[in-house]
Every structure is written in structure tokens, then in C-alpha cells.
Design a protein around this motif. Structure first.
Motif, PDB file in Angstrom:
ATOM      1  N   PRO A 128     -45.403 -27.366 -50.574  1.00 58.90           N
ATOM      2  CA  PRO A 128     -45.793 -28.769 -50.677  1.00 58.90           C
ATOM      3  C   PRO A 128     -46.718 -29.172 -49.532  1.00 58.90           C
ATOM      4  CG  PRO A 128     -43.608 -28.596 -49.751  1.00 58.90           C
ATOM      5  CD  PRO A 128     -44.032 -27.196 -50.130  1.00 58.90           C
ATOM      6  N   TYR A 129     -47.463 -30.240 -49.752  1.00 60.62           N
ATOM      7  CA  TYR A 129     -48.271 -30.803 -48.680  1.00 60.62           C
ATOM      8  C   TYR A 129     -47.333 -31.391 -47.645  1.00 60.62           C
ATOM      9  CZ  TYR A 129     -52.226 -30.315 -51.794  1.00 60.62           C
ATOM     10  OH  TYR A 129     -53.180 -29.811 -52.614  1.00 60.62           O
ATOM     11  N   LEU A 130     -47.651 -31.194 -46.382  1.00 61.72           N
ATOM     12  CA  LEU A 130     -46.803 -31.668 -45.298  1.00 61.72           C
ATOM     13  C   LEU A 130     -47.560 -32.652 -44.422  1.00 61.72           C
ATOM     14  CD1 LEU A 130     -45.364 -28.224 -44.112  1.00 61.72           C
ATOM     15  CD2 LEU A 130     -44.288 -29.853 -45.667  1.00 61.72           C
ATOM     16  N   THR A 131     -46.835 -33.601 -43.858  1.00 58.47           N
ATOM     17  CA  THR A 131     -47.422 -34.443 -42.824  1.00 58.47           C
ATOM     18  C   THR A 131     -47.521 -33.599 -41.560  1.00 58.47           C
ATOM     19  OG1 THR A 131     -45.304 -35.224 -41.968  1.00 58.47           O
ATOM     20  CG2 THR A 131     -46.284 -36.494 -43.798  1.00 58.47           C
ATOM     21  N   LEU A 132     -48.210 -34.112 -40.571  1.00 59.23           N
ATOM     22  CA  LEU A 132     -48.324 -33.393 -39.294  1.00 59.23           C
ATOM     23  C   LEU A 132     -46.941 -33.125 -38.709  1.00 59.23           C
ATOM     24  CD1 LEU A 132     -49.868 -32.205 -36.912  1.00 59.23           C
ATOM     25  CD2 LEU A 132     -50.141 -34.544 -36.035  1.00 59.23           C
ATOM     26  N   GLU A 133     -46.093 -34.126 -38.700  1.00 56.09           N
ATOM     27  CA  GLU A 133     -44.751 -33.952 -38.129  1.00 56.09           C
ATOM     28  C   GLU A 133     -43.930 -32.953 -38.941  1.00 56.09           C
ATOM     29  OE1 GLU A 133     -41.934 -33.815 -35.470  1.00 56.09           O
ATOM     30  OE2 GLU A 133     -43.850 -34.802 -35.163  1.00 56.09           O
ATOM     31  N   GLU A 134     -44.038 -33.001 -40.256  1.00 52.61           N
ATOM     32  CA  GLU A 134     -43.323 -32.028 -41.090  1.00 52.61           C
ATOM     33  C   GLU A 134     -43.815 -30.615 -40.822  1.00 52.61           C
ATOM     34  OE1 GLU A 134     -42.350 -34.827 -45.002  1.00 52.61           O
ATOM     35  OE2 GLU A 134     -44.265 -33.775 -44.857  1.00 52.61           O
ATOM     36  N   ALA A 135     -45.116 -30.467 -40.641  1.00 57.63           N
ATOM     37  CA  ALA A 135     -45.672 -29.140 -40.339  1.00 57.63           C
ATOM     38  C   ALA A 135     -45.142 -28.635 -39.002  1.00 57.63           C
ATOM     39  CB  ALA A 135     -47.194 -29.199 -40.328  1.00 57.63           C
ATOM     40  N   ARG A 136     -45.095 -29.515 -38.017  1.00 52.28           N
ATOM     41  CA  ARG A 136     -44.546 -29.118 -36.700  1.00 52.28           C
ATOM     42  C   ARG A 136     -43.079 -28.706 -36.825  1.00 52.28           C
ATOM     43  NH1 ARG A 136     -47.656 -33.828 -33.448  1.00 52.28           N
ATOM     44  NH2 ARG A 136     -49.440 -32.568 -32.814  1.00 52.28           N
ATOM     45  N   GLN A 137     -42.312 -29.443 -37.610  1.00 59.84           N
ATOM     46  CA  GLN A 137     -40.893 -29.114 -37.794  1.00 59.84           C
ATOM     47  C   GLN A 137     -40.731 -27.768 -38.503  1.00 59.84           C
ATOM     48  OE1 GLN A 137     -38.253 -30.695 -36.452  1.00 59.84           O
ATOM     49  NE2 GLN A 137     -39.832 -31.925 -35.433  1.00 59.84           N
ATOM     50  N   GLU A 138     -41.555 -27.500 -39.509  1.00 59.39           N
ATOM     51  CA  GLU A 138     -41.493 -26.208 -40.199  1.00 59.39           C
ATOM     52  C   GLU A 138     -41.812 -25.072 -39.234  1.00 59.39           C
ATOM     53  OE1 GLU A 138     -40.429 -25.319 -43.322  1.00 59.39           O
ATOM     54  OE2 GLU A 138     -39.737 -27.398 -43.327  1.00 59.39           O
ATOM     55  N   CYS A 139     -42.789 -25.294 -38.372  1.00 56.28           N
ATOM     56  CA  CYS A 139     -43.122 -24.271 -37.370  1.00 56.28           C
ATOM     57  C   CYS A 139     -41.933 -24.020 -36.446  1.00 56.28           C
ATOM     58  CB  CYS A 139     -44.351 -24.681 -36.565  1.00 56.28           C
ATOM     59  SG  CYS A 139     -45.899 -24.509 -37.468  1.00 56.28           S
ATOM     60  N   LEU A 140     -41.261 -25.079 -36.029  1.00 57.19           N
ATOM     61  CA  LEU A 140     -40.078 -24.918 -35.172  1.00 57.19           C
ATOM     62  C   LEU A 140     -39.014 -24.070 -35.856  1.00 57.19           C
ATOM     63  CD1 LEU A 140     -39.614 -28.452 -33.556  1.00 57.19           C
ATOM     64  CD2 LEU A 140     -40.237 -26.314 -32.401  1.00 57.19           C
ATOM     65  N   LYS A 141     -38.802 -24.312 -37.138  1.00 56.49           N
ATOM     66  CA  LYS A 141     -37.821 -23.532 -37.904  1.00 56.49           C
ATOM     67  C   LYS A 141     -38.176 -22.052 -37.916  1.00 56.49           C
ATOM     68  CE  LYS A 141     -36.746 -27.201 -41.213  1.00 56.49           C
ATOM     69  NZ  LYS A 141     -36.858 -27.561 -42.642  1.00 56.49           N
ATOM     70  N   LEU A 142     -39.480 -21.771 -37.904  1.00 54.85           N
ATOM     71  CA  LEU A 142     -39.955 -20.390 -37.964  1.00 54.85           C
ATOM     72  C   LEU A 142     -40.227 -19.804 -36.580  1.00 54.85           C
ATOM     73  CD1 LEU A 142     -42.425 -20.878 -40.944  1.00 54.85           C
ATOM     74  CD2 LEU A 142     -40.172 -19.784 -41.008  1.00 54.85           C
ATOM     75  N   ASP A 143     -39.856 -20.560 -35.520  1.00 57.38           N
ATOM     76  CA  ASP A 143     -40.054 -20.133 -34.132  1.00 57.38           C
ATOM     77  C   ASP A 143     -41.526 -19.837 -33.846  1.00 57.38           C
ATOM     78  OD1 ASP A 143     -39.168 -19.664 -31.532  1.00 57.38           O
ATOM     79  OD2 ASP A 143     -38.940 -17.509 -31.900  1.00 57.38           O
ATOM     80  N   THR A 144     -42.382 -20.757 -34.263  1.00 57.85           N
ATOM     81  CA  THR A 144     -43.818 -20.623 -34.048  1.00 57.85           C
ATOM     82  C   THR A 144     -44.397 -22.007 -33.784  1.00 57.85           C
ATOM     83  OG1 THR A 144     -45.831 -19.635 -34.945  1.00 57.85           O
ATOM     84  CG2 THR A 144     -44.402 -20.777 -36.504  1.00 57.85           C
ATOM     85  N   VAL A 145     -45.694 -22.097 -33.651  1.00 58.00           N
ATOM     86  CA  VAL A 145     -46.366 -23.377 -33.412  1.00 58.00           C
ATOM     87  C   VAL A 145     -47.621 -23.456 -34.261  1.00 58.00           C
ATOM     88  CG1 VAL A 145     -45.520 -23.656 -31.043  1.00 58.00           C
ATOM     89  CG2 VAL A 145     -47.681 -22.451 -31.465  1.00 58.00           C
TER      90      VAL A 145
END
Length: 78
Positions: A4-21
Motif C-alpha cells: 500500500p501507499y504509505l505516509t512518510l511516518e508510516e514508511a519510517r515505522q515500517e523501516c523501524l520494523k525491518l531494522d533499517t532506515v
């Protein structure tokens, strides 16, 4: 699987879940300089949305940054 399309904050949160940035503009630019060519836009760490296109296609032309040349395009969505 559809992503899905993500907002900037959602994208940052997904990166955190994956231990990345999110990539920085410089990282995307470096990847583009070494041949990355995708008409896929995404969030960068500075909050901008960009996509690396080396060979512009007619469907991309409306998004090409006017300061770039047709031979090498590092486009920013506006």
C-alpha cells in the motif's frame, strides 16, 4: 502481494520494523549514478519523494525536474 501507499511516518515505522532506515537523497543519487533506473517513487529520509530515472519515458515526462537534462534524469515528484 500489493504494497500500500504509505505516509512518510508510516514508511519510517515500517523501516523501524525491518531494522533499517529510509535512504538519504545522497544514497539514492549514488544508486542512480551506478545505474539504478526505476519509475518507482518513494520517501527519502529528508521527507522528499523521488525516483531515479536514467531513461525518461513519455509517461514520466510530466514529473521530470526542469533543471535536469533528458540524458540523465534524477527526478523529484512535485
Amino acid at each position: 502481494m500489493t504494497i500500500p501507499y504509505l505516509t512518510l511516518e508510516e514508511a519510517r515505522q515500517e523501516c523501524l520494523k525491518l531494522d533499517t532506515v529510509l535512504a538519504s537523497p545522497g544514497q539514492l543519487y549514488a544508486a542512480w549514478r551506478t545505474g539504478l533506473n526505476r519509475c518507482d517513487y518513494g520517501w527519502l529520509s529528508d521527507g522528499s519523494v523521488r525516483y531515479p530515472v536514467s531513461v525518461p519515458r513519455p509517461q514520466d515526462s510530466w514529473q521530470i525536474n526542469s533543471r535536469t537534462s533528458a540524458q540523465a534524469v534524477y527526478a523529484t515528484l512535485v
